[in-house]
Design a protein around this motif. Sequence first.
Motif, PDB file in Angstrom:
ATOM      1  N   GLN A 191       0.946  -1.182   0.034  1.00 59.93           N
ATOM      2  CA  GLN A 191      -0.113   0.088  -0.001  1.00 59.93           C
ATOM      3  C   GLN A 191       0.958   1.256   0.232  1.00 59.93           C
ATOM      4  N   GLN A 192       1.787   1.154   0.680  1.00 57.67           N
ATOM      5  CA  GLN A 192       2.841   2.374   0.786  1.00 57.67           C
ATOM      6  C   GLN A 192       3.386   2.687  -0.670  1.00 57.67           C
ATOM      7  N   GLU A 193       3.534   1.617  -1.362  1.00 58.85           N
ATOM      8  CA  GLU A 193       4.218   1.819  -2.747  1.00 58.85           C
ATOM      9  C   GLU A 193       3.344   2.692  -3.645  1.00 58.85           C
ATOM     10  N   VAL A 194       1.927   2.783  -3.304  1.00 64.02           N
ATOM     11  CA  VAL A 194       1.044   3.414  -4.170  1.00 64.02           C
ATOM     12  C   VAL A 194      -0.083   4.443  -3.773  1.00 64.02           C
ATOM     13  N   ILE A 195       0.583   5.026  -2.791  1.00 66.44           N
ATOM     14  CA  ILE A 195      -0.212   6.116  -2.014  1.00 66.44           C
ATOM     15  C   ILE A 195       0.497   7.149  -1.938  1.00 66.44           C
ATOM     16  N   GLY A 196      -0.142   8.507  -1.837  1.00 65.11           N
ATOM     17  CA  GLY A 196       0.483   9.824  -1.348  1.00 65.11           C
ATOM     18  C   GLY A 196       1.040  10.533  -2.535  1.00 65.11           C
ATOM     19  N   ASP A 197       1.509  11.667  -2.445  1.00 66.22           N
ATOM     20  CA  ASP A 197       1.766  12.546  -3.562  1.00 66.22           C
ATOM     21  C   ASP A 197       3.118  11.998  -4.198  1.00 66.22           C
ATOM     22  N   GLN A 198       2.903  11.136  -5.031  1.00 62.49           N
ATOM     23  CA  GLN A 198       3.998  10.637  -6.210  1.00 62.49           C
ATOM     24  C   GLN A 198       3.140  10.038  -7.527  1.00 62.49           C
ATOM     25  N   LYS A 199       4.173  10.055  -8.614  1.00 63.27           N
ATOM     26  CA  LYS A 199       3.786   9.378  -9.726  1.00 63.27           C
ATOM     27  C   LYS A 199       4.128   7.794  -9.850  1.00 63.27           C
ATOM     28  N   ILE A 200       2.845   6.857 -10.160  1.00 68.25           N
ATOM     29  CA  ILE A 200       3.149   5.725 -10.170  1.00 68.25           C
ATOM     30  C   ILE A 200       3.063   5.330 -11.637  1.00 68.25           C
ATOM     31  N   ARG A 201       3.834   4.409 -11.779  1.00 66.88           N
ATOM     32  CA  ARG A 201       3.734   3.607 -13.377  1.00 66.88           C
ATOM     33  C   ARG A 201       2.567   2.599 -13.238  1.00 66.88           C
ATOM     34  N   SER A 202       2.069   2.493 -14.223  1.00 67.90           N
ATOM     35  CA  SER A 202       0.986   1.587 -14.435  1.00 67.90           C
ATOM     36  C   SER A 202       1.684   0.165 -14.646  1.00 67.90           C
ATOM     37  N   ASP A 203       2.749  -0.048 -14.826  1.00 70.55           N
ATOM     38  CA  ASP A 203       3.016  -1.509 -15.283  1.00 70.55           C
ATOM     39  C   ASP A 203       3.994  -1.905 -13.829  1.00 70.55           C
ATOM     40  N   LEU A 204       3.649  -0.910 -12.597  1.00 68.31           N
ATOM     41  CA  LEU A 204       4.334  -1.428 -11.438  1.00 68.31           C
ATOM     42  C   LEU A 204       3.843  -2.671 -10.955  1.00 68.31           C
ATOM     43  N   ALA A 205       4.538  -3.871 -10.689  1.00 69.34           N
ATOM     44  CA  ALA A 205       4.393  -5.031 -10.345  1.00 69.34           C
ATOM     45  C   ALA A 205       3.240  -5.143  -9.380  1.00 69.34           C
ATOM     46  N   VAL A 206       3.152  -4.379  -8.379  1.00 65.97           N
ATOM     47  CA  VAL A 206       2.432  -4.550  -7.019  1.00 65.97           C
ATOM     48  C   VAL A 206       0.900  -4.285  -7.621  1.00 65.97           C
ATOM     49  N   LEU A 207       0.615  -3.663  -8.717  1.00 65.37           N
ATOM     50  CA  LEU A 207      -0.789  -3.315  -9.069  1.00 65.37           C
ATOM     51  C   LEU A 207      -1.367  -4.218  -9.777  1.00 65.37           C
ATOM     52  N   ALA A 208      -0.661  -5.107 -10.090  1.00 66.68           N
ATOM     53  CA  ALA A 208      -1.178  -6.529 -11.044  1.00 66.68           C
ATOM     54  C   ALA A 208      -2.426  -7.331 -10.448  1.00 66.68           C
ATOM     55  N   GLY A 209      -2.434  -7.085  -9.190  1.00 61.79           N
ATOM     56  CA  GLY A 209      -3.660  -7.982  -8.442  1.00 61.79           C
ATOM     57  C   GLY A 209      -4.621  -6.888  -7.456  1.00 61.79           C
ATOM     58  N   ALA A 210      -4.401  -5.518  -7.801  1.00 60.48           N
ATOM     59  CA  ALA A 210      -5.108  -4.469  -6.858  1.00 60.48           C
ATOM     60  C   ALA A 210      -6.445  -3.982  -7.650  1.00 60.48           C
ATOM     61  N   GLY A 211      -6.819  -4.700  -8.578  1.00 61.50           N
ATOM     62  CA  GLY A 211      -8.158  -4.340  -8.972  1.00 61.50           C
ATOM     63  C   GLY A 211      -8.224  -2.763  -9.331  1.00 61.50           C
ATOM     64  N   VAL A 212      -7.262  -2.162  -9.957  1.00 63.32           N
ATOM     65  CA  VAL A 212      -7.203  -0.560 -10.365  1.00 63.32           C
ATOM     66  C   VAL A 212      -8.102  -0.509 -11.573  1.00 63.32           C
ATOM     67  N   ARG A 213      -8.727   0.223 -11.704  1.00 63.66           N
ATOM     68  CA  ARG A 213      -9.779   0.432 -12.683  1.00 63.66           C
ATOM     69  C   ARG A 213     -10.040   2.054 -12.765  1.00 63.66           C
ATOM     70  N   VAL A 214     -11.033   2.336 -13.987  1.00 62.73           N
ATOM     71  CA  VAL A 214     -11.437   3.733 -13.786  1.00 62.73           C
ATOM     72  C   VAL A 214     -12.513   4.012 -13.078  1.00 62.73           C
ATOM     73  N   ALA A 215     -12.458   5.178 -12.183  1.00 64.73           N
ATOM     74  CA  ALA A 215     -13.341   5.504 -11.081  1.00 64.73           C
ATOM     75  C   ALA A 215     -14.246   6.937 -11.501  1.00 64.73           C
ATOM     76  N   GLU A 216     -13.487   7.523 -12.370  1.00 62.10           N
ATOM     77  CA  GLU A 216     -14.170   8.654 -12.755  1.00 62.10           C
ATOM     78  C   GLU A 216     -13.470   9.613 -14.007  1.00 62.10           C
ATOM     79  N   ILE A 217     -14.266  10.196 -14.978  1.00 62.47           N
ATOM     80  CA  ILE A 217     -13.944  10.567 -16.067  1.00 62.47           C
ATOM     81  C   ILE A 217     -14.357  12.036 -16.124  1.00 62.47           C
ATOM     82  N   TYR A 218     -13.395  12.862 -16.817  1.00 67.81           N
ATOM     83  CA  TYR A 218     -13.768  14.082 -16.885  1.00 67.81           C
ATOM     84  C   TYR A 218     -13.366  14.640 -18.377  1.00 67.81           C
ATOM     85  N   VAL A 219     -14.579  15.111 -18.921  1.00 66.44           N
ATOM     86  CA  VAL A 219     -14.430  15.340 -20.452  1.00 66.44           C
ATOM     87  C   VAL A 219     -14.500  16.857 -20.633  1.00 66.44           C
TER      88      VAL A 219
END
Length: 222
Positions: A191-219
């Motif tokens: 969790q500490q690897e993916v929270i807070g004021d930092q930029k995260i790469r989408s291919d970070l290994a820890v994200l593979a099983g984290a259920g990351v998905r789109v929550a909001e879209i602004y057009v």
Amino acid sequence: MRLLTLLLFVTACLRCDGPAANEITTTGKTADEPAAVPSPTGRTASDRTFKPGGFIGLVTAQSTPGSVRAAYGKDALVAETLYGPEGVTYEGYVLFPGTDDAIELTFPETGEEAGVGGTIRSAGSHWQSADHGVRIGTSLRDLERLNGGPFTFYGFEWDFGGLVADWKGGKLEGHRMALTYDWDSLEEREQQEVIGDQKIRSDLAVLAGAGVRVAEIYVSME
């Protein structure tokens, strides 16, 4: 937190017609879906596609509340107080209120410098991008596939949490959205690897099983 409405206040800081066969598509109808009506663009009132810088259904950069009501019906658009971060409120509109396809809209007359724009956040929304099929719930891996490669987003659990920061020149350039994840799927160290004021790469290994998905879209129409 309503992450993407924050974009209405920081647009200047963030400046940094069907889906293809191999892309995500949507089926099903929305409650109280308006009857189809002709449009100069060829789209109808039943259309649930958007294009950044172009349109949201029949809504365009030239639209006004009056023209939107003329297109969808007078009861389809209601004025409401919308909520931004940290208790900030502003006046706007909701198209299709009370349905899965409800979308918050702002117009220049509401005092927002961003001009005409919309925020989609309902989990059951049928809205999707016209060119790529991105919608609420699109997975991280599908975003990478549609983008043509990895991208970066801000760490979770703060005001800009999950906001896509850089598409790295990919096909989704111009799409603004925020992601969410399944907190309980990660160990505390992860969790500490993916929270807070930092930029995260989408291919970070820890994200593979984290259920990351789109929550909001602004057009934005800009």
